[in-house]
Write a protein that holds these residues in place. Sequence first.
Motif, short mmCIF file in Angstrom:
data_model
loop_
_atom_site.label_atom_id
_atom_site.label_comp_id
_atom_site.label_asym_id
_atom_site.label_seq_id
_atom_site.Cartn_x
_atom_site.Cartn_y
_atom_site.Cartn_z
N SER A 122 0.93 -1.33 -0.04
CA SER A 122 -0.06 0.02 -0.02
C SER A 122 0.79 1.17 -0.06
N VAL A 123 0.24 2.23 -0.40
CA VAL A 123 0.89 3.51 -0.81
C VAL A 123 -0.03 4.54 -0.47
N SER A 124 0.49 6.00 -0.44
CA SER A 124 -0.38 7.04 -0.17
C SER A 124 -1.75 7.12 -0.98
N ARG A 125 -2.74 7.36 -0.16
CA ARG A 125 -3.95 7.58 -0.96
C ARG A 125 -3.93 9.00 -1.81
N ASP A 126 -2.91 9.84 -1.75
CA ASP A 126 -2.75 10.77 -2.72
C ASP A 126 -2.60 10.39 -4.03
N VAL A 127 -2.54 9.04 -4.40
CA VAL A 127 -2.53 8.72 -5.92
C VAL A 127 -3.79 8.92 -6.38
N PHE A 128 -5.10 8.97 -5.35
CA PHE A 128 -6.51 9.19 -6.05
C PHE A 128 -6.87 10.66 -6.13
N LYS A 129 -5.76 11.46 -5.62
CA LYS A 129 -6.33 13.05 -5.60
C LYS A 129 -6.05 13.42 -7.13
N GLN A 130 -6.97 14.51 -7.22
CA GLN A 130 -6.99 15.06 -8.51
C GLN A 130 -5.80 16.31 -8.96
N THR A 131 -4.97 16.30 -7.73
CA THR A 131 -3.93 17.11 -8.02
C THR A 131 -2.51 16.27 -8.32
N ASP A 132 -1.79 16.92 -8.60
CA ASP A 132 -0.28 16.22 -8.93
C ASP A 132 -0.13 15.25 -7.86
N SER A 133 0.19 13.95 -8.15
CA SER A 133 0.78 13.17 -7.29
C SER A 133 2.08 12.45 -7.91
N ASN A 134 2.67 13.10 -8.88
CA ASN A 134 3.78 12.72 -9.45
C ASN A 134 5.05 12.90 -8.80
N TYR A 135 5.13 12.58 -7.51
CA TYR A 135 6.31 12.70 -6.87
C TYR A 135 7.09 11.55 -6.38
N PRO A 136 8.48 11.53 -6.12
CA PRO A 136 9.00 10.09 -5.89
C PRO A 136 8.47 9.40 -4.64
N GLU A 137 8.08 10.30 -3.72
CA GLU A 137 7.64 9.42 -1.87
C GLU A 137 6.18 8.69 -2.47
N ILE A 138 5.57 8.94 -3.65
CA ILE A 138 4.42 8.48 -3.61
C ILE A 138 4.58 6.95 -3.83
N LEU A 139 6.00 6.46 -4.30
CA LEU A 139 6.18 4.91 -4.33
C LEU A 139 6.33 4.38 -2.93
N GLU A 140 6.41 5.08 -1.84
CA GLU A 140 6.91 4.66 -0.72
C GLU A 140 5.72 3.85 0.03
N PHE A 141 6.29 2.81 0.98
CA PHE A 141 5.10 2.14 1.55
C PHE A 141 4.46 2.87 2.62
N GLU A 142 3.13 2.83 3.00
CA GLU A 142 2.22 3.51 3.72
C GLU A 142 1.36 2.44 4.12
N GLU A 143 1.49 2.35 5.57
CA GLU A 143 0.46 1.24 6.40
C GLU A 143 -0.52 2.05 6.79
N TYR A 144 -1.60 1.15 6.65
CA TYR A 144 -3.08 1.49 7.22
C TYR A 144 -3.34 0.45 7.99
N GLU A 145 -4.08 0.53 9.39
CA GLU A 145 -4.67 0.04 10.21
C GLU A 145 -5.67 -1.12 9.78
N GLY A 146 -5.35 -2.33 9.82
CA GLY A 146 -6.19 -3.19 9.52
C GLY A 146 -6.07 -3.68 8.08
N LEU A 147 -5.38 -2.94 7.47
CA LEU A 147 -5.14 -3.42 5.82
C LEU A 147 -4.31 -4.53 5.92
N ASP A 148 -4.34 -5.62 5.22
CA ASP A 148 -3.32 -6.67 5.29
C ASP A 148 -3.56 -7.34 3.74
N ILE A 149 -2.56 -6.70 3.21
CA ILE A 149 -2.36 -7.26 1.76
C ILE A 149 -1.20 -8.23 1.52
#
Length: 151
Positions: free
Chosen positions: A124-151
């Motif tokens: 999982s990564v930042s939910r910024d991917v879904f934003k209509q603004t620019d999410s094209n930045y290197p940190e968007i590829l970094e792991f982001e943990e969400y409580e209860g989400l187990d992929i």
Amino acid sequence: MFDHFIYKYSAFEKRCVVPITAFFEPHEYRGTKYPILFKNSKEKFLSVAGIYSITKDGFVSFSLLTKKGSPFFAKIHNTTAEPRQIILLNDILVKEWLNPDLTESHIKEIMNVQFPESELQTYSVSRDVFKQTDSNYPEILEFEEYEGLDI
């Protein structure tokens, strides 16, 4: 693809491979969508089966091909009634896919080969991917943990 006049010609005459370093698929958990990043676990690029066309004025457009999602993809891309996945090609299939002399049955056979899921890394990564603004930045590829989400 073979039943529609728009795609049939490209299926036979205009197949391409689109190299990518990663892609995102949405995953729904408790009514919220989370972006899951897929990338090659061997730090190589991924090859996606595609078709292309060239307009009369010289513009090139392409489409990434998809198929019914495997159980692995269906678990992650669970936001639709019919989970799908892009068609990933291994190195051998890339060469076959680009062969201009393929028959319809051979094209379908290549499309149905399952890319080794052991060669995919997902997280999982930042939910910024879904934003209509620019999410094209290197940190968007970094792991982001969400409580209860187990992929």
